[in-house]
Design an enzyme around this catalytic site. Structure first.
Site, short mmCIF file in Angstrom:
data_model
loop_
_atom_site.label_atom_id
_atom_site.label_comp_id
_atom_site.label_asym_id
_atom_site.label_seq_id
_atom_site.Cartn_x
_atom_site.Cartn_y
_atom_site.Cartn_z
N GLY A 155 0.56 -1.52 0.28
CA GLY A 155 0.31 -0.18 -0.15
C GLY A 155 0.28 1.22 0.02
N CYS A 156 0.00 2.22 -0.38
CA CYS A 156 0.95 3.75 -0.62
C CYS A 156 1.38 4.46 0.93
CB CYS A 156 0.17 4.91 -1.02
SG CYS A 156 -1.83 4.52 -0.35
N TYR A 157 0.63 4.02 1.76
CA TYR A 157 1.26 4.77 3.66
C TYR A 157 2.16 3.31 3.58
CZ TYR A 157 -2.83 8.12 4.00
OH TYR A 157 -3.56 9.14 4.02
N THR A 159 4.58 2.08 1.84
CA THR A 159 5.44 1.58 1.36
C THR A 159 6.61 3.08 2.20
OG1 THR A 159 4.77 1.40 -0.32
CG2 THR A 159 6.35 2.28 -0.55
N ALA A 160 5.82 4.32 2.02
CA ALA A 160 6.39 5.44 2.39
C ALA A 160 6.78 5.50 4.15
CB ALA A 160 5.40 6.69 2.90
#
Length: 352
Positions: A155-157, A159-160
């Site tokens: 997911g995007c969150y 990953t960061a």
């Protein structure tokens, strides 16, 4: 099929969403991939340019319907950029048809089927496929991705957040039980569909907190951190919607296990990510902004160590549609196929 061709053929299920159209943007410039099929269950039969006029004279294709056997006739690999709950039903059919699959939904990221059902409110996919799916955080699991047939794109969150936390957790430099994550995303993270929350009049000149203690990315983050720490980890994770199109800033706080200078942290992270082209570690005391990774596959990370409180602050930024979705999916494809990891992804951020 692919061995006898100069290029592999790719299909994109969910081509009319933001993740799907970003896959198109990057794959059109990938030297080893041909887009063989763009697929949409709701817009089949239409030209893709009807929904995305910016692709006029660039991609002249009609949207196909979802048909695993038909996809196999055209493609070697398929990206599933679908809502959660859809991929869980579709991916088994695609794998059965003999396709390689890179799934951008959340359906196969969580290994525990019961936890998936609790957080996503859908029936869990088959247990054997949950086990098989390689969690494609490239900088961490690249060796597992190589040669795999099925990748679950993070997911995007997560990953960061994970790229920002994993080195310090693995080295024991922070107390994993003290982690607090304050994350902010642009509105494209919620997809192309409209809702009151993303309505212009609601989000313009506004900031909203949402899914407090209930975000479906919490178990994904905790799963990876627990593996890194060698013990169960729970986190406080709070998400905010901000009035911009793209970008995620994940600001993380944790208790240092002993005094560390910012330069020590920079050195640790640079050593950990040595050779990883898409993670950029800032100089001590320097932080990145979301605009500095806009439109690119980079993750930029900076640190502040506070000797007064004994806490570490980590700031990690990505473009949620690229490194948080399509770009990382193509990075996974490159590793899966044994190509140079940066192939087709060497685009500088768009600035200003």
């Amino acid at each position: 099929m692919a061995e006898s061709q100069d290029k592999i053929k790719a299909a994109i299920v969910g081509s009319t969403g933001y993740g799907g159209v970003e896959l198109i943007r990057f794959l059109l410039n990938h030297p080893k991939v041909e887009i063989a099929s763009v697929i949409s269950s709701s817009n089949a039969g239409e030209k893709i340019t009807e929904g995305f006029p910016h692709l006029s004279e660039i991609l002249v294709q009609t949207l196909d319907g979802v048909d695993p056997a038909g996809i196999k006739q055209k493609a070697d690999v398929v990206f599933t950029a679908t809502p959660s709950g859809v991929s869980g039903r579709l991916v088994p059919q695609l794998l059965e048809a003999g396709l390689k699959v890179i799934d951008l939904s959340g359906d196969f990221r969580i290994k525990d089927g019961a936890a998936y059902e609790q957080w996503y409110k859908h029936d869990a996919p088959p247990a054997d496929l949950l086990e098989e799916a390689v969690y494609g955080l490239c900088e961490e699991n690249g060796g597992q991705v190589e040669g795999a047939r099925f990748i679950s794109n993070p997911g995007c969150y997560p990953t960061a957040t994970l790229l920002g936390l994993l080195p310090a957790v693995k080295e024991g430099w922070i107390d994993p039980g003290s982690i607090i994550i304050d994350a902010k995303s642009g509105v494209s993270g919620s997809g192309r569909g409209t809702s009151l929350m993303t309505h212009y009049a609601e989000i313009n000149e506004n900031m909203k907190v949402y899914k407090v203690n209930k975000h479906q990315h919490i178990p994904e983050i905790e799963q990876a951190l627990s593996l890194a720490a060698g013990a169960p980890v729970t986190v406080t994770f709070t998400t905010h919607l901000v009035p911009m199109t793209r970008g995620i800033m994940s600001t993380m706080y944790a208790k240092l296990t002993e005094g560390r200078s910012e330069q020590e942290l920079v050195d640790l992270y640079r050593n950990y990510y040595e050779g990883k082209s898409f993670v950029r570690i800032r100089e001590a005391g320097k932080f990145s902004a979301t605009k500095e990774v806009f439109g690119s596959n980079y993750c930029d990370i900076g640190f502040a160590a506070d000797p007064r409180t004994g806490r570490l602050t980590i700031v990690s930024v990505i473009d949620n549609v690229v490194k948080g979705a399509a770009g990382q999916a193509i990075q996974n494809l490159n590793l899966m196929m044994g190509w140079e990891e940066t192939t087709g992804l060497k685009l500088s951020p768009v600035y200003p």
